[in-house]
Design a protein around this motif. Structure first.
Motif, PDB file in Angstrom:
ATOM      1  N   LYS A 239       1.206  -9.179 -26.747  1.00 18.83           N
ATOM      2  CA  LYS A 239       0.912  -7.856 -26.193  1.00 18.83           C
ATOM      3  C   LYS A 239       1.087  -7.864 -24.674  1.00 18.83           C
ATOM      4  O   LYS A 239       0.857  -8.880 -24.017  1.00 18.83           O
ATOM      5  N   PRO A 240       1.487  -6.715 -24.108  1.00 22.33           N
ATOM      6  CA  PRO A 240       1.698  -6.658 -22.658  1.00 22.33           C
ATOM      7  C   PRO A 240       0.415  -6.855 -21.869  1.00 22.33           C
ATOM      8  O   PRO A 240      -0.667  -6.440 -22.309  1.00 22.33           O
ATOM      9  N   LEU A 241       0.532  -7.495 -20.715  1.00 23.34           N
ATOM     10  CA  LEU A 241      -0.586  -7.731 -19.804  1.00 23.34           C
ATOM     11  C   LEU A 241      -0.475  -6.771 -18.635  1.00 23.34           C
ATOM     12  O   LEU A 241       0.589  -6.641 -18.033  1.00 23.34           O
ATOM     13  N   ILE A 242      -1.576  -6.130 -18.286  1.00 25.38           N
ATOM     14  CA  ILE A 242      -1.632  -5.247 -17.125  1.00 25.38           C
ATOM     15  C   ILE A 242      -2.783  -5.728 -16.244  1.00 25.38           C
ATOM     16  O   ILE A 242      -3.905  -5.902 -16.722  1.00 25.38           O
ATOM     17  N   THR A 243      -2.501  -5.960 -14.969  1.00 27.52           N
ATOM     18  CA  THR A 243      -3.509  -6.520 -14.075  1.00 27.52           C
ATOM     19  C   THR A 243      -3.974  -5.486 -13.054  1.00 27.52           C
ATOM     20  O   THR A 243      -3.252  -4.551 -12.705  1.00 27.52           O
ATOM     21  N   PHE A 244      -5.222  -5.694 -12.567  1.00 25.90           N
ATOM     22  CA  PHE A 244      -5.752  -4.857 -11.493  1.00 25.90           C
ATOM     23  C   PHE A 244      -6.490  -5.747 -10.497  1.00 25.90           C
ATOM     24  O   PHE A 244      -6.944  -6.839 -10.837  1.00 25.90           O
ATOM     25  N   TYR A 252      -2.088  -2.611 -10.825  1.00 27.53           N
ATOM     26  CA  TYR A 252      -2.918  -1.567 -10.204  1.00 27.53           C
ATOM     27  C   TYR A 252      -3.656  -2.231  -9.046  1.00 27.53           C
ATOM     28  O   TYR A 252      -4.565  -3.034  -9.256  1.00 27.53           O
ATOM     29  N   GLN A 253      -3.236  -1.911  -7.826  1.00 27.61           N
ATOM     30  CA  GLN A 253      -3.763  -2.609  -6.655  1.00 27.61           C
ATOM     31  C   GLN A 253      -4.476  -1.646  -5.721  1.00 27.61           C
ATOM     32  O   GLN A 253      -3.984  -0.541  -5.444  1.00 27.61           O
ATOM     33  N   ALA A 254      -5.656  -2.071  -5.235  1.00 33.33           N
ATOM     34  CA  ALA A 254      -6.388  -1.308  -4.228  1.00 33.33           C
ATOM     35  C   ALA A 254      -6.039  -1.833  -2.840  1.00 33.33           C
ATOM     36  O   ALA A 254      -6.167  -3.037  -2.582  1.00 33.33           O
ATOM     37  N   VAL A 255      -5.589  -0.936  -1.952  1.00 34.34           N
ATOM     38  CA  VAL A 255      -5.275  -1.315  -0.573  1.00 34.34           C
ATOM     39  C   VAL A 255      -5.961  -0.326   0.376  1.00 34.34           C
ATOM     40  O   VAL A 255      -6.402   0.758  -0.040  1.00 34.34           O
ATOM     41  N   ASN A 256      -6.041  -0.709   1.646  1.00 35.80           N
ATOM     42  CA  ASN A 256      -6.679   0.142   2.661  1.00 35.80           C
ATOM     43  C   ASN A 256      -8.093   0.555   2.236  1.00 35.80           C
ATOM     44  O   ASN A 256      -8.462   1.734   2.302  1.00 35.80           O
ATOM     45  N   VAL A 257      -8.866  -0.426   1.799  1.00 36.26           N
ATOM     46  CA  VAL A 257     -10.235  -0.150   1.344  1.00 36.26           C
ATOM     47  C   VAL A 257     -11.122   0.123   2.555  1.00 36.26           C
ATOM     48  O   VAL A 257     -11.126  -0.633   3.527  1.00 36.26           O
ATOM     49  N   GLN A 258     -11.884   1.218   2.478  1.00 35.41           N
ATOM     50  CA  GLN A 258     -12.824   1.568   3.524  1.00 35.41           C
ATOM     51  C   GLN A 258     -14.196   1.836   2.918  1.00 35.41           C
ATOM     52  O   GLN A 258     -14.295   2.314   1.781  1.00 35.41           O
ATOM     53  N   GLY A 272       3.805  -0.948  -7.883  1.00 30.49           N
ATOM     54  CA  GLY A 272       4.548  -0.975  -6.628  1.00 30.49           C
ATOM     55  C   GLY A 272       4.674   0.351  -5.915  1.00 30.49           C
ATOM     56  O   GLY A 272       5.207   0.420  -4.804  1.00 30.49           O
ATOM     57  N   LYS A 273       4.177   1.445  -6.512  1.00 29.00           N
ATOM     58  CA  LYS A 273       4.303   2.771  -5.913  1.00 29.00           C
ATOM     59  C   LYS A 273       2.929   3.298  -5.509  1.00 29.00           C
ATOM     60  O   LYS A 273       1.990   3.294  -6.314  1.00 29.00           O
ATOM     61  N   LYS A 274       2.810   3.761  -4.271  1.00 27.79           N
ATOM     62  CA  LYS A 274       1.549   4.331  -3.796  1.00 27.79           C
ATOM     63  C   LYS A 274       1.370   5.730  -4.381  1.00 27.79           C
ATOM     64  O   LYS A 274       2.222   6.603  -4.216  1.00 27.79           O
ATOM     65  N   LEU A 275       0.221   5.936  -5.068  1.00 29.24           N
ATOM     66  CA  LEU A 275      -0.036   7.214  -5.725  1.00 29.24           C
ATOM     67  C   LEU A 275      -0.956   8.125  -4.922  1.00 29.24           C
ATOM     68  O   LEU A 275      -0.870   9.347  -5.023  1.00 29.24           O
ATOM     69  N   GLY A 276      -1.883   7.556  -4.151  1.00 30.87           N
ATOM     70  CA  GLY A 276      -2.835   8.380  -3.428  1.00 30.87           C
ATOM     71  C   GLY A 276      -4.167   7.673  -3.275  1.00 30.87           C
ATOM     72  O   GLY A 276      -4.288   6.477  -3.584  1.00 30.87           O
ATOM     73  N   ARG A 277      -5.178   8.422  -2.833  1.00 26.42           N
ATOM     74  CA  ARG A 277      -6.461   7.818  -2.485  1.00 26.42           C
ATOM     75  C   ARG A 277      -7.530   8.151  -3.518  1.00 26.42           C
ATOM     76  O   ARG A 277      -7.610   9.278  -4.016  1.00 26.42           O
ATOM     77  N   ILE A 278      -8.355   7.139  -3.811  1.00 32.23           N
ATOM     78  CA  ILE A 278      -9.483   7.282  -4.729  1.00 32.23           C
ATOM     79  C   ILE A 278     -10.764   7.047  -3.944  1.00 32.23           C
ATOM     80  O   ILE A 278     -10.873   6.093  -3.175  1.00 32.23           O
ATOM     81  N   THR A 279     -11.739   7.917  -4.140  1.00 30.85           N
ATOM     82  CA  THR A 279     -13.043   7.795  -3.481  1.00 30.85           C
ATOM     83  C   THR A 279     -14.130   7.697  -4.542  1.00 30.85           C
ATOM     84  O   THR A 279     -14.176   8.515  -5.473  1.00 30.85           O
ATOM     85  N   LEU A 292     -10.587   0.519 -10.618  1.00 27.11           N
ATOM     86  CA  LEU A 292      -9.218   0.091 -10.952  1.00 27.11           C
ATOM     87  C   LEU A 292      -9.054  -0.088 -12.459  1.00 27.11           C
ATOM     88  O   LEU A 292      -8.041   0.342 -13.044  1.00 27.11           O
ATOM     89  N   ALA A 293     -10.032  -0.736 -13.087  1.00 27.02           N
ATOM     90  CA  ALA A 293      -9.960  -0.932 -14.540  1.00 27.02           C
ATOM     91  C   ALA A 293      -9.958   0.402 -15.270  1.00 27.02           C
ATOM     92  O   ALA A 293      -9.218   0.601 -16.247  1.00 27.02           O
ATOM     93  N   VAL A 294     -10.776   1.327 -14.800  1.00 24.85           N
ATOM     94  CA  VAL A 294     -10.853   2.661 -15.403  1.00 24.85           C
ATOM     95  C   VAL A 294      -9.538   3.410 -15.210  1.00 24.85           C
ATOM     96  O   VAL A 294      -9.008   4.019 -16.154  1.00 24.85           O
ATOM     97  N   THR A 295      -8.987   3.374 -14.001  1.00 23.31           N
ATOM     98  CA  THR A 295      -7.726   4.070 -13.735  1.00 23.31           C
ATOM     99  C   THR A 295      -6.604   3.512 -14.604  1.00 23.31           C
ATOM    100  O   THR A 295      -5.803   4.272 -15.179  1.00 23.31           O
ATOM    101  N   ALA A 296      -6.541   2.185 -14.717  1.00 20.20           N
ATOM    102  CA  ALA A 296      -5.512   1.571 -15.563  1.00 20.20           C
ATOM    103  C   ALA A 296      -5.676   1.994 -17.017  1.00 20.20           C
ATOM    104  O   ALA A 296      -4.714   2.400 -17.683  1.00 20.20           O
ATOM    105  N   SER A 297      -6.905   1.913 -17.528  1.00 15.94           N
ATOM    106  CA  SER A 297      -7.164   2.278 -18.932  1.00 15.94           C
ATOM    107  C   SER A 297      -6.832   3.741 -19.190  1.00 15.94           C
ATOM    108  O   SER A 297      -6.256   4.089 -20.232  1.00 15.94           O
ATOM    109  N   ALA A 298      -7.209   4.604 -18.255  1.00 15.71           N
ATOM    110  CA  ALA A 298      -6.989   6.034 -18.434  1.00 15.71           C
ATOM    111  C   ALA A 298      -5.507   6.399 -18.321  1.00 15.71           C
ATOM    112  O   ALA A 298      -4.964   7.113 -19.180  1.00 15.71           O
ATOM    113  N   MET A 299      -4.853   5.896 -17.278  1.00 13.83           N
ATOM    114  CA  MET A 299      -3.450   6.267 -17.091  1.00 13.83           C
ATOM    115  C   MET A 299      -2.567   5.704 -18.194  1.00 13.83           C
ATOM    116  O   MET A 299      -1.609   6.372 -18.629  1.00 13.83           O
ATOM    117  N   GLU A 300      -2.882   4.495 -18.675  1.00 13.40           N
ATOM    118  CA  GLU A 300      -2.092   3.932 -19.782  1.00 13.40           C
ATOM    119  C   GLU A 300      -2.351   4.683 -21.086  1.00 13.40           C
ATOM    120  O   GLU A 300      -1.605   4.539 -22.059  1.00 13.40           O
TER     121      GLU A 300
END
Length: 462
Positions: A239-244, A252-258, A272-279, A292-300
């Motif tokens: 089965k395919p592996l998806i990482t966060f 699924y990578q978090a960058v520019n964390v504030q 590899g594509k920036k989608l936008g900001r999550i708060t 990140l886990a939730v976003t991956a599960s939901a978007m997939e």
């Protein structure tokens, strides 16, 4: 087909031994709404029991052999001791009797997209957050959550779509009874070693769980123990592996964390594509992993990024997960389920970085085995808050063969105190806390009752 799956199509009367447990209550709510005639028993009055009774489900206090009369199926919590009289009677009765994970497994097989979230820490928060995202996106999910979701006011939700969300708990390998379509692994850490004996055995169980996924495996790419557990599962199942995670290379990578008063926001990079900001609407940088886990599960599963952003921002936490209960006379009272050193560490570090004058940690150790095996870690993390108050250990299913007591923890934690009763704990806390302080009760037992006593005391003084 599994035996329990067949029986559920044939019977209507089900009895729950330990119906008030966080894992039992949502299953009871789901089956009640599906039209089954339920009854239950428990030993301790809890908020979940009050909710069960409000549905019209009869609950008997005290676990006795006669409670099972009239049942066509019996479900019991794994927290019971083997000599529990009601459990003994159930197994001797000839009535089909199953541990609750078997029933949860049957429920997961009903839905074509069962998202089963595992991990030593964070399961309830991630499941609750994902459920909120799916509800707000009109995906109409079914869910079994270990804490109350404020959006619905319950632990269990009956939806009418193909989507289901549930916690996959590793305790005594119960998650191996599930049938995940999407298997999520948040983290893998040392726990329940009274059962697993070694960390390697625990990791092997996570490998088995992940290998059962029918669609994909989503896991924390920053956590070496998760990788050790999951990659062999992918090799076995294909089965395919998806990482966060935070690190480069995660799908699924978090960058520019504030952080703003410990509330995190970040930019999401997906494949590899920036989608936008999550708060996030809950405090603590560690919750970025849950988001990140939730976003991956939901978007997939077909949810849009914009729907994820809204649901995550709207989510204000699950019951007993840094839950703010009251603010009286300038003193904030909160409650949290943290009971493992790693959970205590992130919760207390978050609290210490928030805008409180002092943080008072009120901790109820849970199980003798965990307290003994992880003793040094408990000592280390309970030194984090300004003040530490403790209760005696709640043994739950265990007998104290370890010779471990809270007084031994207190000897190692400077300035700490401990008491036998919640009334003593509450009185000490409210007598010493001052305006601007946080008092947070911690533990997976019934320590929240101490928080309620504190609130009552503060209101009376007000």
């Amino acid at each position: 087909m599994f035996e329990i799956d067949v029986l559920l199509k044939q019977i209507r009367r089900i009895h729950f031994i330990g119906i008030g447990g966080s894992g039992m209550c949502p299953l009871a709510e789901i089956l009640h709404k599906e039209g089954y005639l339920l009854s239950g028993s428990d030993n301790n009055e809890t908020d979940t029991l009050a909710r069960i009774r409000s549905l019209g489900i009869p609950v008997t206090m005290g676990q006795k052999a006669e409670n099972i009369e009239g049942s066509e199926m019996i479900v019991y919590t794994a927290a019971l001791l083997p000599d529990n009289p009601e459990l003994v009677a159930a197994k001797a009765s000839g009535i089909p009797t199953f541990e609750r994970s078997k029933l949860l497994g049957a429920v997961t097989r009903i839905y074509p997209n069962s998202i089963c979230i595992s991990g030593t820490h964070g399961k309830t928060t991630a499941c609750s957050m994902l459920t909120q995202v799916l509800i707000e996106a009109d995906f109409d999910p079914t869910a079994v959550i270990g804490g109350k979701l404020p959006l619905t006011g319950s632990n269990g939700i009956v939806g009418h779509s193909e989507h289901m969300v549930c916690e996959a708990c590793e305790f005594v390998d119960t998650f191996l009874d599930l049938s995940p379509d999407i298997a999520v692994v948040l983290n893998v850490d040392e726990d329940h070693l009274d059962y697993f004996k070694t960390f390697e055995n625990l990791k092997k169980s996570f490998t088995k769980f992940a290998s059962m996924a029918t669609k994909m495996i989503i896991f924390n790419g920053d956590d070496v123990h998760s990788a050790d557990s999951v990659i062999p599962a992918a090799n076995e199942s294909g089965k395919p592996l998806i990482t966060f995670g935070f690190n480069d290379g995660n799908d699924y990578q978090a960058v520019n964390v504030q952080l703003e008063n410990e509330f995190a926001s970040f930019d999401l990079i997906r494949y590899g594509k920036k989608l936008g900001r999550i708060t996030l609407g809950i405090p603590g940088k560690h919750h970025v992993y849950n988001a990140l886990a939730v976003t991956a599960s939901a978007m997939e599963s077909g949810v849009s990024f914009e729907q994820c952003v809204k649901g995550i921002a709207d989510f204000r936490g699950a019951g007993r997960r840094f839950e703010i209960l009251a603010e009286i006379n300038g003193i904030t009272i909160a409650d949290d389920y943290a009971h493992h050193p790693k959970e205590l560490e992130v919760t207390l570090n978050t609290a210490m970085k928030m805008r409180f004058n002092k943080v008072w940690a009120v901790f109820q150790p849970f199980t003798y085995s965990r307290t003994s095996i992880l003793f040094d870690e408990f000592v280390r993390v309970l030194k984090i808050p300004d003040k530490c108050i403790m209760t005696e250990i709640m043994g739950s299913r265990e007998v104290n063969t370890y010779g471990i007591y809270t007084s031994q923890l207190a000897e190692k934690i400077p300035g700490s105190v401990w008491f036998n009763t919640f009334e003593e704990v509450a009185e000490y806390a409210v007598n010493h806390a001052e305006k601007g302080d946080l008092i947070i009760t911690l533990g997976c037992g019934d320590i929240y009752k101490a928080a309620k006593i504190m609130i009552k005391m503060l209101k009376e003084r007000q």
